[in-house]
Design an enzyme around this catalytic site. Structure first.
Site, PDB file in Angstrom:
ATOM      1  N   LYS A  92      34.590  40.528  30.821  1.00  0.00           N
ATOM      2  CA  LYS A  92      34.553  41.985  30.802  1.00  0.00           C
ATOM      3  C   LYS A  92      35.615  42.471  31.770  1.00  0.00           C
ATOM      4  O   LYS A  92      35.550  42.201  32.974  1.00  0.00           O
ATOM      5  CB  LYS A  92      33.169  42.498  31.221  1.00  0.00           C
ATOM      6  CG  LYS A  92      33.023  44.026  31.114  1.00  0.00           C
ATOM      7  CD  LYS A  92      31.571  44.445  31.268  1.00  0.00           C
ATOM      8  CE  LYS A  92      31.403  45.941  31.049  1.00  0.00           C
ATOM      9  NZ  LYS A  92      29.987  46.354  31.026  1.00  0.00           N
TER      10      LYS A  92
ATOM     11  N   TYR B  77      22.946  43.196  27.096  1.00  0.00           N
ATOM     12  CA  TYR B  77      21.767  42.453  26.637  1.00  0.00           C
ATOM     13  C   TYR B  77      22.086  41.675  25.367  1.00  0.00           C
ATOM     14  O   TYR B  77      21.818  40.466  25.260  1.00  0.00           O
ATOM     15  CB  TYR B  77      20.630  43.455  26.406  1.00  0.00           C
ATOM     16  CG  TYR B  77      19.381  42.923  25.763  1.00  0.00           C
ATOM     17  CD1 TYR B  77      18.686  41.843  26.296  1.00  0.00           C
ATOM     18  CD2 TYR B  77      18.869  43.538  24.619  1.00  0.00           C
ATOM     19  CE1 TYR B  77      17.520  41.381  25.708  1.00  0.00           C
ATOM     20  CE2 TYR B  77      17.705  43.087  24.027  1.00  0.00           C
ATOM     21  CZ  TYR B  77      17.032  42.006  24.570  1.00  0.00           C
ATOM     22  OH  TYR B  77      15.876  41.559  23.983  1.00  0.00           O
TER      23      TYR B  77
ATOM     24  N   ASP C 179      26.713  43.099  35.310  1.00  0.00           N
ATOM     25  CA  ASP C 179      26.640  42.703  33.899  1.00  0.00           C
ATOM     26  C   ASP C 179      26.950  41.222  33.723  1.00  0.00           C
ATOM     27  O   ASP C 179      26.292  40.516  32.949  1.00  0.00           O
ATOM     28  CB  ASP C 179      27.606  43.536  33.057  1.00  0.00           C
ATOM     29  CG  ASP C 179      27.160  44.980  32.923  1.00  0.00           C
ATOM     30  OD1 ASP C 179      26.022  45.292  33.318  1.00  0.00           O
ATOM     31  OD2 ASP C 179      27.946  45.804  32.423  1.00  0.00           O
TER      32      ASP C 179
ATOM     33  N   GLU D  55      33.245  41.870  26.423  1.00  0.00           N
ATOM     34  CA  GLU D  55      32.365  43.039  26.373  1.00  0.00           C
ATOM     35  C   GLU D  55      33.120  44.261  26.870  1.00  0.00           C
ATOM     36  O   GLU D  55      33.806  44.221  27.887  1.00  0.00           O
ATOM     37  CB  GLU D  55      31.119  42.824  27.235  1.00  0.00           C
ATOM     38  CG  GLU D  55      30.153  44.014  27.176  1.00  0.00           C
ATOM     39  CD  GLU D  55      29.038  43.939  28.203  1.00  0.00           C
ATOM     40  OE1 GLU D  55      28.288  44.933  28.320  1.00  0.00           O
ATOM     41  OE2 GLU D  55      28.910  42.914  28.905  1.00  0.00           O
ATOM     42  N   GLY D  56      32.970  45.366  26.155  1.00  0.00           N
ATOM     43  CA  GLY D  56      33.617  46.600  26.550  1.00  0.00           C
ATOM     44  C   GLY D  56      32.808  47.385  27.562  1.00  0.00           C
ATOM     45  O   GLY D  56      31.648  47.087  27.842  1.00  0.00           O
ATOM     46  N   SER D  57      33.439  48.407  28.114  1.00  0.00           N
ATOM     47  CA  SER D  57      32.778  49.343  29.028  1.00  0.00           C
ATOM     48  C   SER D  57      32.467  50.612  28.247  1.00  0.00           C
ATOM     49  O   SER D  57      33.358  51.186  27.622  1.00  0.00           O
ATOM     50  CB  SER D  57      33.695  49.670  30.208  1.00  0.00           C
ATOM     51  OG  SER D  57      34.142  48.502  30.844  1.00  0.00           O
TER      52      SER D  57
ATOM     53  N   SER E 292      31.820  49.000  36.165  1.00  0.00           N
ATOM     54  CA  SER E 292      31.502  50.038  37.153  1.00  0.00           C
ATOM     55  C   SER E 292      30.019  50.022  37.496  1.00  0.00           C
ATOM     56  O   SER E 292      29.204  49.421  36.800  1.00  0.00           O
ATOM     57  CB  SER E 292      31.875  51.419  36.599  1.00  0.00           C
ATOM     58  OG  SER E 292      33.237  51.468  36.237  1.00  0.00           O
TER      59      SER E 292
ATOM     60  N   ARG F 257      16.798  47.498  19.953  1.00  0.00           N
ATOM     61  CA  ARG F 257      15.503  48.194  20.043  1.00  0.00           C
ATOM     62  C   ARG F 257      14.943  48.510  18.642  1.00  0.00           C
ATOM     63  O   ARG F 257      14.288  49.526  18.429  1.00  0.00           O
ATOM     64  CB  ARG F 257      15.609  49.468  20.880  1.00  0.00           C
ATOM     65  CG  ARG F 257      16.221  49.237  22.255  1.00  0.00           C
ATOM     66  CD  ARG F 257      16.266  50.503  23.096  1.00  0.00           C
ATOM     67  NE  ARG F 257      17.012  50.280  24.331  1.00  0.00           N
ATOM     68  CZ  ARG F 257      18.247  50.709  24.549  1.00  0.00           C
ATOM     69  NH1 ARG F 257      18.874  51.416  23.624  1.00  0.00           N
ATOM     70  NH2 ARG F 257      18.867  50.461  25.678  1.00  0.00           N
TER      71      ARG F 257
END
Length: 232
Positions: free
Chosen positions: A38, A18, A56, A117-119, A42, A181
């Site tokens: 990325k 996001y 993603d 972007e990482g996992s 998964s 958030r």
């Protein structure tokens, strides 16, 4: 390429994708050529024809509005909702670091700013068979700094502090913090920001509220986080 940045998180489901989508949207709106990558993804949906949809990457492309082709975004896509190293063991097609580096190098030649972007969190294993590959190995190989995404709520001081400590031990620069958030006026959230900045010595790049569709940071200021002479 003017610069690159790796987005990691304090864990799974803290909002990395996001936030990454909002980063790319801001860069695009600022007139910059921005790309997403990325290495391993998964928990993806398989279509009736057997094709796996990189969820993603699709979400980032949809929110950010970037025109980058989907096939450039993620080379290793798995169906099982488990760590990439286990998904590859179950489904085959393990992550190859040289393939990742070649992909990133190609993107670096075509775009001004590349966002990786990482996992999961920073200690995510990407491959663990006859070869061993961890997320931090990819970041180091790409010679990138990190943007750390954390949930603004309870427990984030410990999670941010431990992640920052590990990055420092690995010699990976931490460029900024993003709290997802975040609720303005929430004393816990506001104190968490102060404490995490004190603990890490790193400034907050953005506070993201639930449902935000834009980052409250000028595009030029965001682009400065990407700029490093060491990046591919």
């Amino acid at each position: 390429m003017k610069g690159g940045l790796f987005v990691t998180g304090t864990g799974t489901d803290v909002g990395k994708t996001y936030v990454t989508a909002l980063l790319l949207k801001k860069l695009r709106q600022g007139g910059f050529q921005a790309a997403y990558y990325k290495a391993a993804m998964s928990g993806n949906r398989r279509l009736p024809d057997g094709t796996l949809l990189p969820g993603d990457a699709l979400a980032v492309k949809d929110v950010s509005g970037i025109s980058q082709p989907l096939e450039q975004m993620c080379p290793y896509v798995y169906e099982a909702a488990v760590s990439p190293h286990l998904a590859a063991r179950l489904e085959g097609n393990p992550v190859c670091l040289q393939r990742v580096l070649q992909d990133v190098h190609t993107l670096a030649g075509a775009y001004e700013y590349v966002t990786l972007e990482g996992s999961g969190g920073i200690l995510c294993p990407l491959r663990f068979d006859q070869e061993e590959l961890w997320l931090a190995d990819v970041i180091q190989a790409c010679r990138l700094g990190c943007l750390l995404v954390a949930d603004a709520g309870l427990g984030t001081i410990n999670a941010v502090g431990l992640t920052a400590f590990y990055l420092r031990q690995r010699g990976i620069p931490l460029q900024g913090l993003v709290f997802n958030r975040f609720q303005p006026g929430n004393r816990l959230h506001e104190d968490n920001v102060v404490m995490c900045e004190h603990l890490t010595g790193v400034k907050t790049a953005a506070l993201v509220r639930e449902g935000d569709t834009d980052l409250r940071i000028p595009a030029e200021q965001l682009a400065a986080l990407y700029e490093s002479e060491e990046a591919l």
